[in-house]
Design a protein around this motif. Structure first.
Motif, PDB file in Angstrom:
ATOM      1  N   TYR A  71      32.447  25.879 -14.251  1.00 52.92           N
ATOM      2  CA  TYR A  71      32.898  27.273 -14.342  1.00 52.92           C
ATOM      3  C   TYR A  71      32.665  28.000 -13.018  1.00 52.92           C
ATOM      4  CZ  TYR A  71      33.230  32.091 -15.994  1.00 52.92           C
ATOM      5  OH  TYR A  71      33.567  33.405 -16.149  1.00 52.92           O
ATOM      6  N   ALA A  72      31.491  27.790 -12.413  1.00 50.14           N
ATOM      7  CA  ALA A  72      31.184  28.430 -11.132  1.00 50.14           C
ATOM      8  C   ALA A  72      32.170  27.987 -10.057  1.00 50.14           C
ATOM      9  CB  ALA A  72      29.754  28.100 -10.715  1.00 50.14           C
ATOM     10  N   LYS A  73      32.426  26.700  -9.970  1.00 54.92           N
ATOM     11  CA  LYS A  73      33.354  26.174  -8.951  1.00 54.92           C
ATOM     12  C   LYS A  73      34.772  26.723  -9.156  1.00 54.92           C
ATOM     13  CE  LYS A  73      35.036  22.045  -6.716  1.00 54.92           C
ATOM     14  NZ  LYS A  73      35.974  21.046  -7.057  1.00 54.92           N
ATOM     15  N   GLN A  90      35.602  29.556  -9.800  1.00 56.42           N
ATOM     16  CA  GLN A  90      35.708  30.906  -9.243  1.00 56.42           C
ATOM     17  C   GLN A  90      36.343  30.893  -7.857  1.00 56.42           C
ATOM     18  OE1 GLN A  90      35.124  33.438 -11.416  1.00 56.42           O
ATOM     19  NE2 GLN A  90      34.738  31.651 -12.722  1.00 56.42           N
ATOM     20  N   TRP A  96      32.105  40.338 -14.787  1.00 55.45           N
ATOM     21  CA  TRP A  96      31.330  40.146 -13.569  1.00 55.45           C
ATOM     22  C   TRP A  96      30.813  41.476 -13.035  1.00 55.45           C
ATOM     23  CZ3 TRP A  96      29.932  35.450 -12.313  1.00 55.45           C
ATOM     24  CH2 TRP A  96      30.768  34.367 -12.593  1.00 55.45           C
ATOM     25  N   PHE A 109      28.264  38.277 -10.027  1.00 56.20           N
ATOM     26  CA  PHE A 109      27.218  37.664 -10.835  1.00 56.20           C
ATOM     27  C   PHE A 109      27.273  38.194 -12.253  1.00 56.20           C
ATOM     28  CE2 PHE A 109      24.824  41.516  -9.932  1.00 56.20           C
ATOM     29  CZ  PHE A 109      24.034  41.698 -11.056  1.00 56.20           C
ATOM     30  N   LEU A 163      24.046  33.594 -13.169  1.00 56.83           N
ATOM     31  CA  LEU A 163      25.095  32.892 -12.446  1.00 56.83           C
ATOM     32  C   LEU A 163      25.572  33.823 -11.345  1.00 56.83           C
ATOM     33  CD1 LEU A 163      27.244  30.770 -11.803  1.00 56.83           C
ATOM     34  CD2 LEU A 163      28.598  31.660 -13.700  1.00 56.83           C
ATOM     35  N   VAL A 221      27.795  33.968  -7.646  1.00 52.70           N
ATOM     36  CA  VAL A 221      28.799  33.227  -6.889  1.00 52.70           C
ATOM     37  C   VAL A 221      29.204  34.032  -5.654  1.00 52.70           C
ATOM     38  CG1 VAL A 221      31.085  32.141  -6.974  1.00 52.70           C
ATOM     39  CG2 VAL A 221      29.695  32.244  -9.051  1.00 52.70           C
ATOM     40  N   ALA A 231      27.423  28.757  -5.225  1.00 49.90           N
ATOM     41  CA  ALA A 231      27.035  29.319  -6.513  1.00 49.90           C
ATOM     42  C   ALA A 231      25.589  28.967  -6.805  1.00 49.90           C
ATOM     43  CB  ALA A 231      27.937  28.784  -7.631  1.00 49.90           C
ATOM     44  N   ILE A 246      23.029  28.841 -10.192  1.00 50.21           N
ATOM     45  CA  ILE A 246      22.890  28.921 -11.638  1.00 50.21           C
ATOM     46  C   ILE A 246      21.420  28.707 -11.965  1.00 50.21           C
ATOM     47  CG2 ILE A 246      23.497  27.890 -13.860  1.00 50.21           C
ATOM     48  CD1 ILE A 246      26.064  26.852 -12.398  1.00 50.21           C
TER      49      ILE A 246
END
Length: 144
Positions: A51-53, A55, A86, A98, A110, A112, A119, A121
């Motif tokens: 999920y972070a990637k 972004q 966010w 975040f 989280l 980013v 990122a 986490i």
């Protein structure tokens, strides 16, 4: 693949146990539907990384467009802005997004920096959060 709202009996061994500040065990409860959007979502670290990637590197154009919409300001404030899901925050010239979470014996952070493709986490099985540490780590990783 491993994101859940309700923890099923067969899943319980794969999920961490939560604890209160005094170290006592806090049983992970399944929330009623009205509260599921605020603390009901459970994820694994591997899925959080995906999920972070996404972004900064969404797997397809349609998802990329939807993700970019969540980075737009919907509520401006003097010190920070809020997008869809966010908090948008600037550390010097570093643009970050975040979100954190808290639910019965657990805390999450989280953060980013999409332009830097970085990122952070932090998943905590305690009622003690790690927002400050996560923000500091994100800035340090981005050399800011």
């Amino acid at each position: 693949k491993d994101i859940r709202i309700d923890i099923r009996k067969q899943d319980s061994a794969a999920y961490a146990k939560g604890y209160d500040e005094d170290g006592s065990y806090h049983f992970p409860r399944n929330l009623p539907p009205i509260y599921q959007g605020a603390g009901g979502l459970r994820s694994t670290a591997a899925d959080m990384l995906k999920y972070a990637k996404a972004q900064w590197d969404a797997p397809n154009k349609k998802l990329e467009k939807a993700i970019q919409l969540t980075h737009d300001t919907t509520f401006p404030d003097k010190n920070f802005h809020i997008g869809m899901a966010w908090v948008l925050f600037k550390y010097g010239k570093l643009n970050t997004i975040f979100h954190n979470g808290a639910s019965g014996g657990f805390r999450s952070y989280l953060g980013v920096a999409p332009e830097k493709k970085v990122a952070v986490i932090i998943l905590v099985n305690s009622t003690v959060g790690a927002d400050k540490q996560g923000a500091m780590l994100l800035q340090r990783l981005c050399n800011n």
